[in-house]
Design an enzyme around this catalytic site. Structure first.
Site, PDB file in Angstrom:
ATOM      1  N   TYR A   1      59.345  49.993  43.724  1.00 50.99           N
ATOM      2  CA  TYR A   1      59.629  51.370  43.304  1.00 50.99           C
ATOM      3  C   TYR A   1      61.132  51.642  43.296  1.00 50.99           C
ATOM      4  O   TYR A   1      61.610  52.487  42.544  1.00 50.99           O
ATOM      5  CB  TYR A   1      58.914  52.354  44.220  1.00 50.99           C
ATOM      6  CG  TYR A   1      57.409  52.280  44.102  1.00 50.99           C
ATOM      7  CD1 TYR A   1      56.765  52.706  42.951  1.00 50.99           C
ATOM      8  CD2 TYR A   1      56.624  51.781  45.145  1.00 50.99           C
ATOM      9  CE1 TYR A   1      55.384  52.634  42.823  1.00 50.99           C
ATOM     10  CE2 TYR A   1      55.250  51.714  45.037  1.00 50.99           C
ATOM     11  CZ  TYR A   1      54.628  52.137  43.872  1.00 50.99           C
ATOM     12  OH  TYR A   1      53.265  52.055  43.752  1.00 50.99           O
TER      13      TYR A   1
ATOM     14  N   GLN B   1      46.732  58.690  51.445  1.00 46.40           N
ATOM     15  CA  GLN B   1      45.774  58.386  50.382  1.00 46.40           C
ATOM     16  C   GLN B   1      44.357  58.211  50.913  1.00 46.40           C
ATOM     17  O   GLN B   1      43.436  57.940  50.145  1.00 46.40           O
ATOM     18  CB  GLN B   1      46.217  57.114  49.654  1.00 46.40           C
ATOM     19  CG  GLN B   1      47.555  57.266  48.951  1.00 46.40           C
ATOM     20  CD  GLN B   1      48.066  55.952  48.378  1.00 46.40           C
ATOM     21  OE1 GLN B   1      47.440  54.898  48.496  1.00 46.40           O
ATOM     22  NE2 GLN B   1      49.237  55.995  47.755  1.00 46.40           N
TER      23      GLN B   1
ATOM     24  N   HIS C   1      46.782  52.712  50.181  1.00 48.07           N
ATOM     25  CA  HIS C   1      46.069  51.588  49.579  1.00 48.07           C
ATOM     26  C   HIS C   1      44.786  51.218  50.332  1.00 48.07           C
ATOM     27  O   HIS C   1      44.609  50.086  50.779  1.00 48.07           O
ATOM     28  CB  HIS C   1      46.986  50.369  49.486  1.00 48.07           C
ATOM     29  CG  HIS C   1      48.188  50.585  48.623  1.00 48.07           C
ATOM     30  ND1 HIS C   1      49.098  49.595  48.343  1.00 48.07           N
ATOM     31  CD2 HIS C   1      48.651  51.691  47.971  1.00 48.07           C
ATOM     32  CE1 HIS C   1      50.060  50.083  47.559  1.00 48.07           C
ATOM     33  NE2 HIS C   1      49.804  51.358  47.327  1.00 48.07           N
TER      34      HIS C   1
ATOM     35  N   GLU D   1      46.815  46.230  36.406  1.00 47.66           N
ATOM     36  CA  GLU D   1      46.061  45.127  35.804  1.00 47.66           C
ATOM     37  C   GLU D   1      44.608  45.480  35.541  1.00 47.66           C
ATOM     38  O   GLU D   1      43.994  46.232  36.299  1.00 47.66           O
ATOM     39  CB  GLU D   1      46.079  43.906  36.740  1.00 47.66           C
ATOM     40  CG  GLU D   1      47.442  43.322  37.005  1.00 47.66           C
ATOM     41  CD  GLU D   1      47.388  42.089  37.889  1.00 47.66           C
ATOM     42  OE1 GLU D   1      48.453  41.514  38.149  1.00 47.66           O
ATOM     43  OE2 GLU D   1      46.267  41.687  38.316  1.00 47.66           O
TER      44      GLU D   1
ATOM     45  N   TYR E   1      44.066  36.674  42.676  1.00 47.38           N
ATOM     46  CA  TYR E   1      44.676  37.424  41.582  1.00 47.38           C
ATOM     47  C   TYR E   1      46.191  37.579  41.723  1.00 47.38           C
ATOM     48  O   TYR E   1      46.813  38.232  40.900  1.00 47.38           O
ATOM     49  CB  TYR E   1      43.969  38.777  41.426  1.00 47.38           C
ATOM     50  CG  TYR E   1      42.551  38.569  40.929  1.00 47.38           C
ATOM     51  CD1 TYR E   1      42.277  38.506  39.577  1.00 47.38           C
ATOM     52  CD2 TYR E   1      41.512  38.354  41.832  1.00 47.38           C
ATOM     53  CE1 TYR E   1      40.989  38.262  39.114  1.00 47.38           C
ATOM     54  CE2 TYR E   1      40.222  38.097  41.383  1.00 47.38           C
ATOM     55  CZ  TYR E   1      39.962  38.054  40.023  1.00 47.38           C
ATOM     56  OH  TYR E   1      38.688  37.784  39.573  1.00 47.38           O
TER      57      TYR E   1
END
Length: 374
Positions: free
Chosen positions: A265, A89, A151, A244, A254
């Site tokens: 997953y 990613q 991420h 979110e 958070y």
């Protein structure tokens, strides 16, 4: 042999469906619009910025910074982009212009970087002169590095306080999001020179990274400023469920992964808790996950009924989501562009007053929404 007349009729019937397809009208609850393709042929475009001369800069995750001028994608990328690790990613991610770009020509790039110690998220500052980045300087690097390729987050904003806010994902190692001595799973606040503001919420904690502004964030890939309040709004990927929408506030935790509305997953639970004292609740969440990326408040004039609505792109669900708001309360939700079958990576209000989108594909596109008559 067919006559000229029959050939003309055949050609006409071939052309008409194509023309109609090019002018497909999309109906929203409150607007009618079409999608205009500004540019195509981009390799996984990730973010877009609008220059004062009306042209656009687009990042490609592979590590190129491209220019769209007069509605055409220029062949040569911008020179001087930092070395990027385009793995998993990772790659070249967000681009943000300094609020005084016309005077100082400064811009900021977030990207994944690799060395022998692993991969991480970096932010570099540079000056754009002609088609070159000059005086490039790395002003932020998340530590510690990791061997994972997931991420990286990377979204950036500069609100009215003049500081740069940058998101760092949990790097696929969820427990890092609750470790205050770790830069992962957080929003960071720095000066445009890369220094730490004295009033950062954790600056006085010996066990915390000084640039931390929030903690407990899984992977924020949407961040924007509220057009009226100036608040920083964000969204983040949940795992399987639990995406979110949040307002980013100083010193807030958070909750990831101690509280979540999602599961692994594999289908196994992460935790049985969705609430915990001292941890913020989302303003809105999705279950199942839509894999949100990119977000913008609509502030244009073409669609008066959209004024103040929040638009969110979706990668997994391949759609554009419109959220109606009353203050911080989400009062309505509508799915748009579900028939495009495209992963929407970025959603941005353009300098021209249009809503612009980037599609995440090897042949990625730059799109914008334009009004049509009902």
């Amino acid at each position: 042999m067919p006559s000229i007349k029959s050939l003309a009729a055949t050609l006409a019937t071939a052309i008409v469906p194509f023309a109609l397809a090019a002018e497909t009208i999309h109906e929203s609850e409150q607007a009618s619009f079409s999608v205009e393709t500004v540019a195509s042929g981009l390799e996984h475009p990730w973010a877009i910025a609008f220059l004062p001369d009306g042209s656009q800069l687009v990042t490609e995750r592979a590590g190129r910074l491209r220019v769209i001028r007069d509605g055409k994608l220029e062949k040569d990328p911008v020179a001087g982009v930092p070395e990027v690790a385009a793995r998993g990613q990772g790659g070249l991610l967000d681009i943000l212009l300094h609020p005084e770009f016309e005077q100082n020509r400064l811009l900021f790039l977030s990207y994944a970087h690799a060395n022998d110690a692993g991969m991480t998220t970096r932010v570099a500052r540079a000056e754009l002169n002609d088609n070159n980045l000059e005086n490039l300087e790395v002003i932020f690097e998340a530590e510690p590095r990791s061997d994972t390729t997931r991420h990286f987050a990377g979204r950036m904003v500069i609100p009215d306080d003049g500081y740069l806010y940058v998101t760092v994902g949990d790097r696929g190692e969820m427990d890092r999001a609750q470790e205050f001595g770790d830069d992962a799973g957080a929003v960071h606040r720095i000066t445009i020179d890369g220094n730490t503001p004295d009033d950062n919420p954790f600056a006085d904690r010996d066990d915390a990274r000084k640039t931390l502004f929030t903690k407990g964030n899984r992977n924020i890939q949407g961040m924007t400023l509220h057009p009226e309040t100036g608040e920083i709004w964000s969204h983040e990927h949940g795992p399987r469920g639990g995406d979110e929408v949040n307002v980013i506030e100083a010193g807030t935790n958070y909750g990831w992964p101690e509280i979540t509305y999602g599961i692994n997953y594999s289908g196994t639970p992460i935790t049985d808790q969705t609430h915990k004292e001292g941890m913020a609740q989302p303003l809105h969440y999705w279950d199942p996950s839509i894999a949100p990326s990119g977000m913008a408040f609509y502030t244009g004039e073409d669609f008066p009924d959209w004024q103040g609505d929040l638009f969110v792109g979706a990668l997994k669900m391949q759609k554009l989501v419109r959220l109606e708001l009353d203050g911080r309360e989400v009062t309505g939700e509508e799915d748009l562009l579900t028939d495009l079958n495209k992963r929407i990576r970025a959603v941005t209000m353009g300098a021209d007053g249009h809503l612009w989108l980037l599609t995440d594909a090897g042949n990625g596109e730059v799109l914008k929404l334009v009004p049509t008559e009902r």
